[in-house]
Design a protein around this motif. Structure first.
Motif, PDB file in Angstrom:
ATOM      1  N   ASP A   1       3.618  93.439  18.732  1.00  0.00           N
ATOM      2  CA  ASP A   1       2.356  94.151  18.165  1.00  0.00           C
ATOM      3  C   ASP A   1       1.048  93.736  17.941  1.00  0.00           C
ATOM      4  OD1 ASP A   1       4.553  93.113  16.376  1.00  0.00           O
ATOM      5  OD2 ASP A   1       2.637  93.317  14.732  1.00  0.00           O
ATOM      6  N   ALA A   2       0.996  92.356  17.826  1.00  0.00           N
ATOM      7  CA  ALA A   2       0.000  91.596  17.691  1.00  0.00           C
ATOM      8  C   ALA A   2      -0.869  91.341  19.111  1.00  0.00           C
ATOM      9  CB  ALA A   2       0.284  90.060  17.538  1.00  0.00           C
TER      10      ALA A   2
ATOM     11  N   ASN B   1       6.206 101.756  14.857  1.00  0.00           N
ATOM     12  CA  ASN B   1       5.661 100.794  15.379  1.00  0.00           C
ATOM     13  C   ASN B   1       5.218 101.123  16.764  1.00  0.00           C
ATOM     14  OD1 ASN B   1       6.179  98.980  13.385  1.00  0.00           O
ATOM     15  ND2 ASN B   1       8.401  98.910  13.478  1.00  0.00           N
TER      16      ASN B   1
ATOM     17  N   LEU C   1      -1.111  94.573   9.428  1.00  0.00           N
ATOM     18  CA  LEU C   1      -0.034  94.061   9.827  1.00  0.00           C
ATOM     19  C   LEU C   1       0.067  92.702   8.937  1.00  0.00           C
ATOM     20  CD1 LEU C   1      -0.750  93.762  13.744  1.00  0.00           C
ATOM     21  CD2 LEU C   1       0.858  95.445  12.582  1.00  0.00           C
TER      22      LEU C   1
ATOM     23  N   GLU D   1       0.858 101.517  14.248  1.00  0.00           N
ATOM     24  CA  GLU D   1       1.637 100.294  13.493  1.00  0.00           C
ATOM     25  C   GLU D   1       0.669  99.517  12.753  1.00  0.00           C
ATOM     26  OE1 GLU D   1       4.064  97.666  16.156  1.00  0.00           O
ATOM     27  OE2 GLU D   1       4.383  96.585  14.188  1.00  0.00           O
ATOM     28  N   SER D   2      -0.637  99.351  13.522  1.00  0.00           N
ATOM     29  CA  SER D   2      -1.372  98.240  12.478  1.00  0.00           C
ATOM     30  C   SER D   2      -2.260  98.912  11.241  1.00  0.00           C
ATOM     31  CB  SER D   2      -2.460  97.616  13.596  1.00  0.00           C
ATOM     32  OG  SER D   2      -3.457  98.609  14.090  1.00  0.00           O
TER      33      SER D   2
END
Ligand code: AMP
Ligand code: GLY
Length: 431
Positions: free
Chosen positions: A71-72, A287, A149, A100-101
């Motif tokens: 995700d990052a 996500n 996050l 997600e973030s």
């Protein structure tokens, strides 16, 4: 075809394995990868969240497809940087990855799209009185979540108004989650079995993979701190195709539609974290990526080519429905380093991998190889041993038997992934 997989965990090793399976002609680069990916692909030491450097690598190596793991990397704009260089990407743009973030963004979108989720409210420090009122209304049975996050650590489950007040104070007064916790979501605390469902989306349509059940707590019997996941099984016990079809129709497709209608189409893996409550399925979170370690058990069951599916998603050619899957079960047990999920010890020699059965998969995560070839631990979750079999029990027993042959000092794992505890002879112990 040449592809670049971004990331260096067990999920990325599983993605590389899936793309390579049955495709001797594919060239795979992984950035930065781990000791496991180096055996089936070429590792290049580029930081997964350095969007400019990843795009440069993709251009220099003339890759046909970039696959984003973590995700990052998505949140850092890796997809945006590659797309602007004309490269096909499986993975969402930074704005699509907000599903997600930003939990607030995700909750609003769910409400707008009619996707069933827990009752909620969001606010910053100035909204504290209103938030306390909502906590009272829920009689303290709530979940306090940092908006941004927070490596899975930004969620506090509360059973009383005092606990909730403490969790809010941690976000607003001690600033425990930094910027990620300046805005907080409070949700009604639901009960039921959890389930993860992954949809491969081309921005318009969704193809759904077998469901999985993850085990997030560090210790046997769901004790100890939360982790990224200590093991998973697929399909999720007790979850039939009807449930999966229902999730595809009432959760994944409406989410993909809503993101497309906002002008931010979602291309990549849309992961729905769900709870099967007495009132029906509720979304706990979305996500913007495959789960880790869920990918390690889901992908080996998919009979279709990973390379073709991910490329189809990146180029707008996904057919809806379920991914064709073997009618089998997969169990994956994570071996973690001593100290995980806090500060893991690294540098311990790993032995026994040669003794693992040839049909059992070992996906590496925190591993590296010394100059002299010694395999060593280099992170919290070290590897995941995955077995597939016609029954869940057989898959679990085989996975544990094989894990028992692997050793590194301080190795810890759960004995109860996917069911009742299984005894192991190993010196290793659960935390
Ligand atoms: P999240 O990052 O939002 O998925 O939350 C992490 C974990 O917290 C989930 O996997 C659940 O175990 C738990 N959780 C999150 N939201 C809720 C909820 N509304 N009710 C009960 N448990 C929850
Ligand atoms: N295993 C949980 C996650 O990937 O978020």
């Amino acid at each position: 075809m040449r592809i670049l997989i971004v990331g260096g965990g067990g999920r990325e090793h599983a993605l590389a394995w899936w793309c390579r399976r049955g495709r001797g002609d594919v060239e795979i680069i992984v950035a930065p990868g781990n000791a496991g990916t180096s055996e089936i692909a070429e590792n290049v030491a580029v930081d997964a969240t350095d969007a400019v450097a990843i795009a440069r690598l993709a251009v220099e190596r003339q890759v046909d497809l970039v696959v984003i793991g973590p995700d990052a990397a998505a949140a850092a704009g890796v997809a945006d940087a590659c797309i602007s260089n004309g490269i096909a990407v499986f993975g969402p743009t930074a704005v699509a990855a907000r599903i997600e973030s930003s939990k607030t963004f995700a909750k609003r979108l769910m409400d707008d799209a009619g996707i069933a989720t827990a009752r909620w409210m969001a606010g910053g420090g100035a909204d504290l009185p209103r938030m306390r009122g909502f906590v009272e209304e829920l009689r303290g049975r709530c979940v306090v979540k940092a908006d941004g996050l927070a490596l899975g650590k930004g969620v506090t489950m509360c059973s009383s108004t005092d606990e909730a007040a403490g969790a809010l104070a941690e976000c607003f007064e001690t600033g425990r989650f930094g910027d990620a916790g300046r805005v907080v979501v409070i949700e009604e605390r639901l009960t039921g079995d959890e389930l993860s469902v992954f949809g491969i989306s081309d921005g318009t349509r969704v193809r759904v993979l077998p469901p999985a059940r993850d085990h997030k707590r560090a210790g046997d019997g769901d004790t100890g701190p939360n982790t990224g996941g200590m093991g998973a099984v697929s399909p999720a016990p007790g979850v039939g195709d009807d449930v999966v079809d229902n999730v595809a129709a009432s959760v994944l497709q409406p989410c993909v539609d809503a993101l497309r209608e906002r002008g931010t189409p979602f291309v990549g893996c849309l992961y729905a974290g769900l709870m099967l409550t007495a009132d029906g399925i509720r979304v706990l979170e979305f996500n913007a990526r495959f789960g880790d370690p869920e990918a390690q058990v889901v992908l080996p069951l998919a009979e279709e080519s990973g390379l073709e599916l991910l490329h189809a998603a990146a180029t707008g050619g996904i057919a809806p429905g379920r991914v064709r899957a073997a009618g089998a079960w997969a169990a994956g047990i994570v071996a973690a380093a001593s100290g995980y999920p806090g500060s893991p010890r690294t540098g311990d020699a790993i032995s026994g991998l040669r003794d693992v059965d040839s049909d059992v998969l070992v996906f590496h995560a925190g591993t590296r190889r010394d100059g002299d070839g010694t395999l060593r631990t280099s992170g919290g979750r070290v590897l995941c041993v995955v077995a597939t079999a016609p029954t869940l029990d057989a898959a679990r027993v085989t996975a544990y038997e094989n894990l028992d042959r692997v050793h590194f000092d301080g190795m810890q794992f759960r004995h109860d992934i996917g069911g009742a505890p299984i005894a192991t002879t190993s010196h290793a112990r659960s935390s």
